[in-house]
Each structure stands twice: as C-alpha cells, then as structure tokens.
Design an enzyme around this catalytic site. Sequence first.
Site, mmCIF file in Angstrom:
data_model
loop_
_atom_site.group_PDB
_atom_site.id
_atom_site.type_symbol
_atom_site.label_atom_id
_atom_site.label_comp_id
_atom_site.label_asym_id
_atom_site.label_seq_id
_atom_site.Cartn_x
_atom_site.Cartn_y
_atom_site.Cartn_z
ATOM 1 N N PRO A 2 0.824 -1.217 0.000
ATOM 2 C CA PRO A 2 0.000 0.000 0.000
ATOM 3 C C PRO A 2 0.855 1.262 0.000
ATOM 4 C CG PRO A 2 -0.567 -1.471 1.823
ATOM 5 C CD PRO A 2 0.700 -1.973 1.231
ATOM 6 N N GLU A 3 0.697 2.079 -1.014
ATOM 7 C CA GLU A 3 1.282 3.426 -1.013
ATOM 8 C C GLU A 3 0.121 4.403 -0.813
ATOM 9 O OE1 GLU A 3 4.260 4.442 -3.866
ATOM 10 O OE2 GLU A 3 4.907 2.377 -4.138
ATOM 11 N N LYS A 59 0.793 8.007 4.036
ATOM 12 C CA LYS A 59 0.292 6.639 4.122
ATOM 13 C C LYS A 59 -0.421 6.372 5.445
ATOM 14 C CE LYS A 59 4.584 5.411 1.848
ATOM 15 N NZ LYS A 59 5.776 4.547 1.909
ATOM 16 N N ARG A 123 2.295 -9.452 7.435
ATOM 17 C CA ARG A 123 3.686 -9.269 7.853
ATOM 18 C C ARG A 123 3.840 -8.376 9.077
ATOM 19 N NH1 ARG A 123 7.554 -8.212 2.833
ATOM 20 N NH2 ARG A 123 8.985 -8.010 4.571
ATOM 21 N N ARG A 251 16.242 1.096 -1.590
ATOM 22 C CA ARG A 251 15.187 0.419 -2.340
ATOM 23 C C ARG A 251 15.627 0.124 -3.765
ATOM 24 N NH1 ARG A 251 10.266 1.039 0.143
ATOM 25 N NH2 ARG A 251 9.722 -0.690 -1.211
#
Length: 261
Positions: A2-3, A59, A123, A251
Amino acid sequence: MPEMLEVEVYRRVAAGALGRPIVAVDAPDAWFLKNGTTAGTVTAALVGRSFVADRRRGKLLLLDTSDEGPTVGLRFGMTGMLELDGVDALGDLQYGSRRRDPAWDRFVVHFDRGGALRLRDARRLGGVELDPDEERLGPDAASVGAAELGRILAGSAAPLKARLMDQARLAGLGNLLTDEILWRAGIDPARSAGSLTPVEVRRLHRHLRRTLDELGARGGSHTGDLQEARHRGSVCPRDGAALERRTIGGRTTYSCPAHQR
Ligand SMILES: [Zn+2]
C-alpha cells in the site's frame, strides 16, 4: 504494497464507518499497537464513541472520534489491508495473498447492529496508535505545491529518490510511485536532491501531480507505465534503452540512463 493511492482508497472505504456506534474492539496483537497504545486503552477510548471524520496524511489513515475522543491512526506497512463489513477495500487489487487467515486480524472495530472495520496484516509491519504525532510527517504529496517541493529538495545532498521518499519531508510516496514519477519527469533518481534547477523542480511537480491523478484513476501505485519493465534485463518503454537497476535510498530502483538525466 500500500502506497498513498491505496491508503486513499482505504480512507474512502473507512468513511462508511462514520457515525456508527462502536461496541467492541479486538486488538489481539500487542506488537501491532504502537507508542504506548494498549488493547485496554484503545478499547476504553473507542467503545461508546463513533468515528466522525476520515483523513489521510501520506500513508497514515486517521479516524477522529466523537465527544472529543482521540484520533486513531492506522498504518498498513507492506501488506496491510482494510476491510469494512466483510468487503475488502481494494477488491481485486489485492496485495499479496487473498487468503483470509484470522491470525492476520490485527485490529477490529465492531459496530452496533453488526459490521466491523478490520485491519489485516500478514507481515505485521503496519500499526495502530492513538493520537499519532501528525506533525512528524511532511506535507501530503497530493497537495504539496511546487514552491514547497522546491524547499523540501533545496540544499539536500541526499539522492533525489531518497528525499522524495523521506516521509518526514514529504508524506505518501513509496518505491513504485517515486520511480514512476522520476521516469516520467526524465530525472535521474540518484542525483542529489539539491541539484535540481527551478525548471526541473516545476517539471517534477507537474509529473508528481499528474502521476498521482492518473494512477489513482487507473487503480493504484502498481499501474504505472514503468511497471511492466520492473525486472532484470528490461528496456525503457519510452525509448528502448536498457534500464538501469540500482539500490537507491535502500530500495530497488529502475531508471533509464538515456532519458533520465
Ligand atoms: Zn528512456
């Protein structure tokens, strides 16, 4: 994962929970409750109240409560999903498994006359917090102005991509959105943030806004034009040059050495 575009969908779905009296809270995972929030405090704070406003900053999804109660902050990490009354907020645009393992229910708010708001996270990288410090986040990427963006980048020696993803400076952008925006804007993600000219800042800002609008309409942060080329050995969808794959800001980053300068 999810962004901000996905969390914006979650916000709209959570609006369906406003005004419904809260009768019970399940918060079985102490790890998922952050900054001193406990199952006891969050239950005591919510039962008998209702959510009265839905907001988003980056977010972070924020739900304000009635009677001057606290604000509930929900974070979704890498795999967090929101469900209202048994319906997944993202529908077919799921991240990760579609399996509904009850062990993934980290936070559930039950409403009078049935129904619930449920945060599932396989997670456990998300979290729930009462009255999160919203000022620790920069301005939301969807509403930041060009001049403000310029101030965020100015004087920084950090790689441009890392600065754009620094939530304390600018809230909302994750890995996929940032790569897509910089690819569209034709700017090398490894350049230092402070090296952009005023013309480049305006171009970056234009593509930031346009990318969020377009991908939001298409259905999420994974719907970018660069997305299909995010694998080893791929070429730029615009000019056919071999894409570069690097680690920037921790990243995995894809960019085009031919048109991103
Ligand atoms: Zn290219």
